[in-house]
Enzyme design. Structure first.
Site, mmCIF file in Angstrom:
data_model
loop_
_atom_site.group_PDB
_atom_site.id
_atom_site.type_symbol
_atom_site.label_atom_id
_atom_site.label_comp_id
_atom_site.label_asym_id
_atom_site.label_seq_id
_atom_site.Cartn_x
_atom_site.Cartn_y
_atom_site.Cartn_z
ATOM 1 N N SER A 105 40.296 34.733 31.093
ATOM 2 C CA SER A 105 39.181 34.119 31.803
ATOM 3 C C SER A 105 38.485 33.098 30.899
ATOM 4 C CB SER A 105 38.232 35.208 32.307
ATOM 5 O OG SER A 105 37.349 34.713 33.279
ATOM 6 N N ASP A 253 43.487 37.672 42.558
ATOM 7 C CA ASP A 253 42.294 37.376 41.761
ATOM 8 C C ASP A 253 41.166 36.906 42.674
ATOM 9 O OD1 ASP A 253 40.350 36.213 40.014
ATOM 10 O OD2 ASP A 253 41.885 35.926 38.494
ATOM 11 N N HIS A 281 41.019 40.181 38.832
ATOM 12 C CA HIS A 281 40.430 39.481 37.688
ATOM 13 C C HIS A 281 39.946 40.507 36.669
ATOM 14 C CE1 HIS A 281 39.016 35.664 35.991
ATOM 15 N NE2 HIS A 281 38.007 36.370 35.494
#
Length: 300
Positions: A105, A253, A281
């Site tokens: 991320s 995600d 995620h």
């Protein structure tokens, strides 16, 4: 798992908590976590697979998370380049000239920054559930939060369920330890999606660490502020990245849908995209830590 070495290192005026696992003679993998998440966001199982695969693994608590120092952002604002500087400081402290940088991320954006601006410190990049660092996410989020359709040709916004969760979380009390930890677990539940079994115990341990080890748990929100700064160094073309690059993205995600990973892979010459069926995620779903670790090992 118990690290082979754990210590504070210095990044400028800040102290950062770090852990090293594996033989110091093995090739190094530096794990860089995402927004507001300390080092244990990389699960022990993932670290164990990497060490078994002949890697020296270092994970660390970002500034404003875990045992690392926190920053008064109003007095000392920082940006992605500063988080990348922290990563370099970790490498320096362990005497590592260059490493395989695996970023998740926001950590993937840090890894991209290093690949562009400090290529001599990078042997390979693995970018997990990330998005191009040079794309302004602000307008995408603004339209989504306002209930408007995305502009044509832009990357997709977060899933409505996640946006609804943000609205609910904004009005949920976090005045006690129990409330803060429960809110953290719920956020990880939503981020993980529904396709794979959610490891609630692992999420709770991570939420407890994030709350209990931090001197100021609220400082973790500073990462959101830092991530919004699209400075000139972030606008650099990703085509400058020469390190072997693997992009890993989940099919489910809810924060950065799969087209973000596809766009990232397309922007980096020679990058390979590997999708993980059902992954959301986070790395807090059954089978995901081992699968992602195997993929990191595959990107030599």
């Amino acid at each position: 798992m118990a690290a082979d070495e754990a210590r504070f290192i210095n990044s400028g005026n800040l102290r950062l908590w770090t852990e090293r696992s594996g033989d110091p003679a093995d090739p190094a993998v530096l794990l860089v976590m995402g927004t507001s998440t300390p080092g244990p966001g990389w699960p022990d199982e993932l670290v164990e697979v990497l060490v078994s695969g002949g890697r020296r693994v270092i994970r660390f608590d970002h500034r404003d998370t875990g045992r690392s120092d926190w920053v008064d952002f109003s007095v000392h604002p920082y940006a992605l380049a500063d988080l990348a500087g922290d990563a370099v400081a970790v490498l320096d402290a362990y005497g590592i000239g260059a490493a395989h940088i695996a970023g998740a991320s926001l950590g993937g954006a840090v890894a991209q920054w290093l690949g562009v601006h400090r290529p001599e410190r990078v042997t390979a990049l693995t970018l997990v559930m990330s998005t191009p660092m040079n794309v302004d996410q602000g307008p995408i989020w603004a339209r989504a939060l306002a209930g408007q359709d995305p502009d044509p040709g832009t990357l997709p916004p977060p899933h409505p369920r996640f946006l609804d969760h943000l609205k609910t979380a904004a009005t949920t009390p976090r005045t006690t330890r129990e409330e803060s930890i429960a809110a953290g677990v719920e956020t990880w539940r939503v981020l993980s999606g529904d396709a794979l079994p959610f490891d609630e115990d692992a999420a709770r341990r991570l939420a407890e660490y994030a709350h209990d080890e931090a001197e100021n748990p609220a400082a973790a929100a500073n990462h959101d502020l830092a991530g919004r700064v699209l400075s000139d160094d972030r606008r650099a073309p990703l085509s400058r990245i020469k390190a072997p690059t693997l992009v890993v993205h989940g099919t489910e995600d809810p924060l950065l849908p799969l087209p973000h990973g596809e766009a990232l892979a397309a922007a980096i010459p020679g990058a390979r995209l590997e999708t993980v069926e059902g992954m959301g995620h986070s790395l807090l779903s059954e089978g995901v830590p081992r699968r992602v670790a195997k993929l990191i090992l595959s990107n030599a």
